[in-house]
Design an enzyme around this catalytic site. Sequence first.
Site: not given
Lengths: 217, 391
Positions: B93, B135, B171, B173, B260, B304
């Site tokens: 990642d 993150h 987001d 996530h 995303d 993405y």
Amino acid sequence: MRMIVEEVMSRDVITLSPQDKIESALKLLNEHHIRHIPITDEEDQVVGIVSDRDIRDAAPSILAAEQNLDILESPLQSIMSSPVITAHPLDFIEDIASLFYDYEIACVPVTHANKLIGVVTEKDILYTLIQVTGIREQSSQIEIRVPNKIGTLPKIAQIISDRNTNISSVFLYPSKEDQSERVIVLRVQTMNPMPIIDELKKQGYHVIWPNLPGMSE
Amino acid sequence: MNAHKSAFVFSEAFLSYKFRDDHPFNQKRVVLTYDLLKASGALDDEQIIPPRMATDEEIKLIHKSNYIEAVQKASVGLLSSEQGMQYGIGTQDTPMFENMHEASAQLVGGTLTAVDAVMNGDYTHAVNIGGGLHHGFKGKASGFCIYNDAAIAIQYLREHYNLKVLYVDTDAHHGDGVQWAFYDDPNVCTFSIHETGRYLFPGTGNVNERGHNEGFGYSFNLPIDAFTEDDSFLEVYSKSLEEVTEYFRPDIIISQNGADAHAYDPLTHLCCSMKIFEEIPKLVHRLAHKYCNGKWVALGGGGYDIWRVVPRSWAQLWNIANLDGQTLQGPLPKEWLEKWQPKSPVQLPTHWQDLSRVYKEIPRKKEITEKNQLTLGKALEIIRNEQKYIL
């Protein structure tokens, strides 16, 4: 962390003696937001345990017209459960979980050399099991249905390690539909599990998730 | 004429944050967005401010010294892969790359430039689509993020201006890095709506993550089901954000605008269209004016599908900041399509809005909508209970 009692138990235990009044137990339960108090003698030996339910059973009904509060003056030995099921510091977490399940209890005192050294509650066990799922580490989940055959797990693990990705947790359980199959649930430490999933599919594995609900299968 | 001035933080230097050619995190999307705005005549040169670099001291507002040192070592190829592992550097990642410290400090600097622009009083809103790396942890890189520019900016606002900060993260996530950084701080309220962590990275962001100690009640999470569509997303987003903002009454809003949650996004499983990327910032913009004298700093984030989704989403984010809540409609500029179509591996969209549904029908739409409504109720329980006592 090893999955044994001494790793998950609380060591600061609130105790009372058999001669203490029910009222003291009631006060401690409320003050500390706990549901069980081990009852010990002068040598720290566990002689009983009192739960919030034991006290509720003993207390006068809130529906009664006149409340007889004298009952709260009685000694704990009159209501405590005895003998007590205890655990050893080296007992396994799974055993304690079965103990709770079989006896329908939610707390066991832990003793060593006959002395109280801690308690394990239902909450401690649940917390430990949550850790086991790997949810506390940043990760993505993949579910794969595989034939129940020797050597499948290492092949799958290889696909993941080939992509320089760490595995946080692995679960393996029998498939509901077919006894000759297993479901492997993996949490992998990556935000982008797509290359792994593509490779698994390419090698013929049945990836159950990620997938569309009600559309696949 | 615009009643409120907006700043667009931009530099080609944002492109230096690059892990690998085939890595899903690709800052080319920032250039594609910039270019789309330019071609649309929606961005004047005098609105653009170049990002400054963040200093080590500023990065230390959130990150641990030993972590920053490790990133600096990796930057010049002096960190071994074993050393890197404990800091989450050198993974699939977040691989190591040359000058990764400088590239990351540049993104943080961009976000601080946006904060300065608003706090100096020169601008009402500022947008840095190069930032939003939510993150990053205090001592660990993760999920494509090295330094957490959003968290650093919030701590910067706390220390220099003592403002109450509302962080809005849309987001797909969970905004975990920012949430944990302020988990016990009652002056920073974090709000994150995201696809449930049941399967998706990072796995956290459950409704019961509400903050700790003093900060209890200042962390809000709305984990929505996979395959959630526009209507359900917007229903729970709007209701919850309105109530949270009313309850917290912030002095400034920092928004992370990951793009995303679109059905085209390859990493997530939500089924939204361009519509949400118009409605999300519109509401933040309105709330910033209602509670914060307009003070709003908007950041980028995930995203993405860098060709079909991100440029349109972030261009509309800027339009809303720049045009007092308005978006652009109709066809995309020909000039942009002609320039980028030859380079794109997919057919570019022709209009600002999605013209038809971009995914197959979702069979369990009703259940998903119902489940999201229940989640909304749980997320807001704490506010609603408190209001009951006040009444």
